[in-house]
Design a protein around this motif. Structure first.
Motif, PDB file in Angstrom:
ATOM      1  N   PRO A   1      94.376  20.029 125.477  1.00 30.43           N
ATOM      2  CA  PRO A   1      93.156  21.042 124.757  1.00 30.43           C
ATOM      3  C   PRO A   1      92.423  21.543 126.002  1.00 30.43           C
ATOM      4  CG  PRO A   1      93.399  18.708 123.568  1.00 30.43           C
ATOM      5  CD  PRO A   1      94.293  18.845 124.910  1.00 30.43           C
ATOM      6  N   TRP A   2      92.077  21.079 126.758  1.00 34.03           N
ATOM      7  CA  TRP A   2      90.963  21.538 127.886  1.00 34.03           C
ATOM      8  C   TRP A   2      91.778  22.839 128.348  1.00 34.03           C
ATOM      9  CZ3 TRP A   2      92.155  22.532 132.822  1.00 34.03           C
ATOM     10  CH2 TRP A   2      93.004  21.745 133.414  1.00 34.03           C
ATOM     11  N   ARG A   3      92.953  22.928 128.522  1.00 36.28           N
ATOM     12  CA  ARG A   3      93.584  24.034 129.174  1.00 36.28           C
ATOM     13  C   ARG A   3      93.575  25.218 128.047  1.00 36.28           C
ATOM     14  NH1 ARG A   3      99.495  22.951 131.027  1.00 36.28           N
ATOM     15  NH2 ARG A   3      99.191  25.407 131.554  1.00 36.28           N
ATOM     16  N   ALA A   4      93.826  24.941 126.713  1.00 36.51           N
ATOM     17  CA  ALA A   4      93.696  25.887 125.708  1.00 36.51           C
ATOM     18  C   ALA A   4      92.377  26.409 125.580  1.00 36.51           C
ATOM     19  CB  ALA A   4      94.318  25.236 124.481  1.00 36.51           C
ATOM     20  N   GLY A   5      91.274  25.605 125.859  1.00 40.40           N
ATOM     21  CA  GLY A   5      90.095  26.071 125.786  1.00 40.40           C
ATOM     22  C   GLY A   5      89.647  26.928 126.861  1.00 40.40           C
TER      23      GLY A   5
ATOM     24  N   ARG B   1      92.748  23.536 118.522  1.00 37.59           N
ATOM     25  CA  ARG B   1      92.002  24.603 117.605  1.00 37.59           C
ATOM     26  C   ARG B   1      90.663  24.686 118.036  1.00 37.59           C
ATOM     27  NH1 ARG B   1      95.668  22.813 113.955  1.00 37.59           N
ATOM     28  NH2 ARG B   1      94.170  21.196 112.958  1.00 37.59           N
ATOM     29  N   VAL B   2      90.046  23.557 118.253  1.00 35.72           N
ATOM     30  CA  VAL B   2      88.505  23.420 118.297  1.00 35.72           C
ATOM     31  C   VAL B   2      88.415  23.742 119.810  1.00 35.72           C
ATOM     32  CG1 VAL B   2      86.464  21.930 118.731  1.00 35.72           C
ATOM     33  CG2 VAL B   2      87.962  21.562 116.694  1.00 35.72           C
ATOM     34  N   ALA B   3      89.028  23.407 120.942  1.00 38.88           N
ATOM     35  CA  ALA B   3      88.958  23.685 122.465  1.00 38.88           C
ATOM     36  C   ALA B   3      88.992  25.279 122.265  1.00 38.88           C
ATOM     37  CB  ALA B   3      90.064  23.180 123.103  1.00 38.88           C
ATOM     38  N   VAL B   4      89.932  26.050 121.583  1.00 34.86           N
ATOM     39  CA  VAL B   4      90.054  27.551 121.572  1.00 34.86           C
ATOM     40  C   VAL B   4      88.820  28.176 121.096  1.00 34.86           C
ATOM     41  CG1 VAL B   4      91.196  29.367 120.926  1.00 34.86           C
ATOM     42  CG2 VAL B   4      92.510  27.455 121.459  1.00 34.86           C
ATOM     43  N   ALA B   5      88.447  27.710 120.151  1.00 37.66           N
ATOM     44  CA  ALA B   5      86.961  27.967 119.474  1.00 37.66           C
ATOM     45  C   ALA B   5      85.849  27.849 120.361  1.00 37.66           C
ATOM     46  CB  ALA B   5      86.634  27.463 118.012  1.00 37.66           C
ATOM     47  N   VAL B   6      85.855  26.802 120.970  1.00 40.48           N
ATOM     48  CA  VAL B   6      84.785  26.292 121.885  1.00 40.48           C
ATOM     49  C   VAL B   6      84.943  27.472 122.961  1.00 40.48           C
ATOM     50  CG1 VAL B   6      83.628  24.696 123.556  1.00 40.48           C
ATOM     51  CG2 VAL B   6      84.236  24.065 121.002  1.00 40.48           C
ATOM     52  N   GLY B   7      86.012  27.653 123.729  1.00 40.60           N
ATOM     53  CA  GLY B   7      86.337  28.558 124.726  1.00 40.60           C
ATOM     54  C   GLY B   7      85.599  29.803 124.465  1.00 40.60           C
ATOM     55  N   ALA B   8      85.964  30.251 123.134  1.00 39.38           N
ATOM     56  CA  ALA B   8      85.420  31.682 122.907  1.00 39.38           C
ATOM     57  C   ALA B   8      83.993  31.551 122.638  1.00 39.38           C
ATOM     58  CB  ALA B   8      86.301  32.000 121.686  1.00 39.38           C
ATOM     59  N   LEU B   9      83.509  30.727 122.274  1.00 36.07           N
ATOM     60  CA  LEU B   9      81.957  30.535 122.170  1.00 36.07           C
ATOM     61  C   LEU B   9      81.144  30.533 123.235  1.00 36.07           C
ATOM     62  CD1 LEU B   9      79.684  29.679 119.710  1.00 36.07           C
ATOM     63  CD2 LEU B   9      79.994  27.621 120.257  1.00 36.07           C
ATOM     64  N   LEU B  10      81.607  30.032 124.214  1.00 42.18           N
ATOM     65  CA  LEU B  10      80.983  29.701 125.437  1.00 42.18           C
ATOM     66  C   LEU B  10      81.135  31.210 126.001  1.00 42.18           C
ATOM     67  CD1 LEU B  10      82.249  26.530 127.112  1.00 42.18           C
ATOM     68  CD2 LEU B  10      80.064  26.861 125.721  1.00 42.18           C
ATOM     69  N   THR B  11      81.860  32.151 125.826  1.00 40.03           N
ATOM     70  CA  THR B  11      81.954  33.665 126.451  1.00 40.03           C
ATOM     71  C   THR B  11      80.722  34.039 125.641  1.00 40.03           C
ATOM     72  OG1 THR B  11      84.181  33.912 126.703  1.00 40.03           O
ATOM     73  CG2 THR B  11      83.085  35.827 126.229  1.00 40.03           C
ATOM     74  N   TYR B  12      80.302  33.852 124.333  1.00 39.35           N
ATOM     75  CA  TYR B  12      78.973  34.702 123.835  1.00 39.35           C
ATOM     76  C   TYR B  12      77.961  34.136 124.391  1.00 39.35           C
ATOM     77  CZ  TYR B  12      80.195  37.832 120.042  1.00 39.35           C
ATOM     78  OH  TYR B  12      80.364  39.103 119.325  1.00 39.35           O
ATOM     79  N   VAL B  13      77.949  32.843 124.898  1.00 42.25           N
ATOM     80  CA  VAL B  13      76.638  32.444 125.625  1.00 42.25           C
ATOM     81  C   VAL B  13      76.399  33.080 126.758  1.00 42.25           C
ATOM     82  CG1 VAL B  13      75.926  30.240 126.762  1.00 42.25           C
ATOM     83  CG2 VAL B  13      77.200  29.834 124.725  1.00 42.25           C
ATOM     84  N   TRP B  14      77.473  33.519 127.677  1.00 40.50           N
ATOM     85  CA  TRP B  14      77.062  34.241 128.663  1.00 40.50           C
ATOM     86  C   TRP B  14      76.990  35.719 128.437  1.00 40.50           C
ATOM     87  CZ3 TRP B  14      79.613  38.312 130.858  1.00 40.50           C
ATOM     88  CH2 TRP B  14      81.135  38.413 130.673  1.00 40.50           C
ATOM     89  N   ALA B  15      77.653  36.142 127.445  1.00 41.97           N
ATOM     90  CA  ALA B  15      77.714  37.457 127.302  1.00 41.97           C
ATOM     91  C   ALA B  15      76.522  38.050 126.466  1.00 41.97           C
ATOM     92  CB  ALA B  15      79.242  38.078 126.344  1.00 41.97           C
ATOM     93  N   GLY B  16      75.851  37.126 125.779  1.00 42.32           N
ATOM     94  CA  GLY B  16      74.645  37.473 125.184  1.00 42.32           C
ATOM     95  C   GLY B  16      73.438  38.154 125.987  1.00 42.32           C
TER      96      GLY B  16
ATOM     97  N   ALA C   1      88.944  32.157 129.452  1.00 33.50           N
ATOM     98  CA  ALA C   1      89.183  33.277 130.505  1.00 33.50           C
ATOM     99  C   ALA C   1      89.445  34.597 129.605  1.00 33.50           C
ATOM    100  CB  ALA C   1      90.412  32.702 131.373  1.00 33.50           C
ATOM    101  N   LEU C   2      90.247  34.624 128.451  1.00 36.69           N
ATOM    102  CA  LEU C   2      90.735  35.910 128.054  1.00 36.69           C
ATOM    103  C   LEU C   2      89.551  36.661 127.172  1.00 36.69           C
ATOM    104  CD1 LEU C   2      94.106  34.623 126.383  1.00 36.69           C
ATOM    105  CD2 LEU C   2      93.887  36.371 128.064  1.00 36.69           C
ATOM    106  N   THR C   3      88.577  35.807 126.617  1.00 37.38           N
ATOM    107  CA  THR C   3      87.605  36.688 125.796  1.00 37.38           C
ATOM    108  C   THR C   3      86.621  36.914 127.232  1.00 37.38           C
ATOM    109  OG1 THR C   3      86.716  34.268 125.521  1.00 37.38           O
ATOM    110  CG2 THR C   3      87.820  35.340 123.790  1.00 37.38           C
ATOM    111  N   SER C   4      86.349  36.067 128.207  1.00 40.75           N
ATOM    112  CA  SER C   4      85.421  36.525 128.977  1.00 40.75           C
ATOM    113  C   SER C   4      85.945  37.865 129.941  1.00 40.75           C
ATOM    114  CB  SER C   4      85.339  35.481 130.258  1.00 40.75           C
ATOM    115  OG  SER C   4      84.440  34.429 129.562  1.00 40.75           O
TER     116      SER C   4
END
Length: 345
Positions: A216-220, A275-290, A225-228
């Protein structure tokens, strides 16, 4: 329709989702400062009810994430098209969108390819699918619907009323701008096409692979990486590379996400943790992009940074809680150590 009577804590899930969707889509990104937190009440009928309707449409018909992704894309075009007309207004909100996105403007579409890509990316991923995945992480039966017929009807009415109200406000705020009949037609065709495609997607994801899914951590990390990479391109490259090159880069990122998603999700042990790992990965992108988004807003710098810090901290707490919750439930995903073939997940 699937039965909802035995779904535990469903109203808590409903209320959490309708609040979380606008918090992620508007406030975490930095588009709306913390000083305007009261605007959350205006966003809930559109963002919140929109995310809830997308989720329920998929779960009631026995479908899963492909359907929700396509409906999320349709939602994005609906919000930025018929509701606020940002797709078509060259001076939306006082911003010269006609110049910013002029390089990829296609007359036949009546808008810009790059703008369509941005709208689909932001709303499909962050306004709709990330909040749904995070809220579902707290339930033991994430594929079960939360609403019955009455709940669906009320949600639909609130969504329609909120959309009409915001459309009227945007119309007045943007000097009574009205798109052409051709632009409305193209927009309607794209939205209807995405909705139709969402329900043409079958209930079964296809045969499972014998190969194991990644940890899961790799999926996250891949999601982050992709969203960032997408947001880094928006922030760093837009003024330095040809517009069509940036649009091509978006297509390559989308293709990479699609290939990885299809390959990994067919893995023998792909489940809720992934699935949660993927969502968390994308969520963390918004943390810095904000932060850079807020810096470009009209809010005072101190207010913008404070808001990003508060909402970013909240996102980190939510991510930790979602991961912790789904780990408690992982026995349901891996009963007896066997692969679980769930066509709706």
């Amino acid at each position: 329709m699937n039965d909802v009577r035995s779904t535990p804590h469903r109203w808590r899930s409903v209320l959490t989702l309708i609040v979380l969707a606008p918090l992620v889509g508007e406030f975490l990104l930095g588009n709306t400062p913390i000083s305007d937190l009261g605007a959350l009440l205006l966003f809930i009928p559109l963002y919140g009810c929109g995310a809830l309707l997308v989720r329920e449409a998929a779960r009631h018909t026995g479908r899963g994430w492909p359907t929700m992704l396509l409906l999320g894309a349709a939602y994005g075009l609906f919000e930025e098209g018929p509701v606020d007309q940002m797709l078509w207004n060259p001076h939306y909100g006082g911003v010269p969108f006609g110049l910013v996105y002029a390089g990829t403007h296609v007359p036949l579409l009546g808008t810009s390819v790059a703008l369509l890509q941005d709208v689909v990316s932001m709303h499909m991923i962050w306004s709709i699918c990330v909040p749904i995945a995070l809220v579902e992480a707290f339930g033991r039966e994430p594929q079960r619907p939360w609403l019955g017929r009455i709940g669906l009807g009320v949600t639909g009415l609130v969504f329609a009323a909120g959309s009409l109200g915001l459309a009227a406000l945007q119309y007045a705020y943007n000097d009574a701008f009205m798109a052409s009949a051709g632009q409305w037609t193209v927009g309607a065709v794209l939205i209807v096409g995405l909705v139709a495609a969402a329900f043409l997607v079958g209930r079964s994801p296809g045969p499972r692979s014998l190969a194991a899914a990644p940890a899961p951590w790799r999926a996250g990390c891949a999601a982050f990486a992709l969203t960032s990479a997408y947001w880094a391109g928006q922030e760093l490259l837009r003024d330095h590379v040809p517009d069509w090159a940036l649009a091509l880069g978006w297509l390559l990122l989308a293709a990479a996400a699609l290939v990885l998603g299809l390959r990994w999700s067919r893995g023998c042990d792909w489940g809720a943790e992934h699935r949660v790992a993927v969502a968390v990965g994308a969520l963390l992108t918004y943390v810095w992009a904000g932060f850079p988004q807020a810096a470009d807003s009209d809010a005072p710098f101190a207010v913008a940074v404070t808001g990003n810090a508060v909402f970013g901290a909240g996102a980190l707490v939510l991510a930790w809680a979602a991961v912790r919750s789904v780990r408690r439930h992982r026995a349901d995903e891996r009963a007896g150590g066997q692969c679980r073939a769930d066509g709706r997940a």
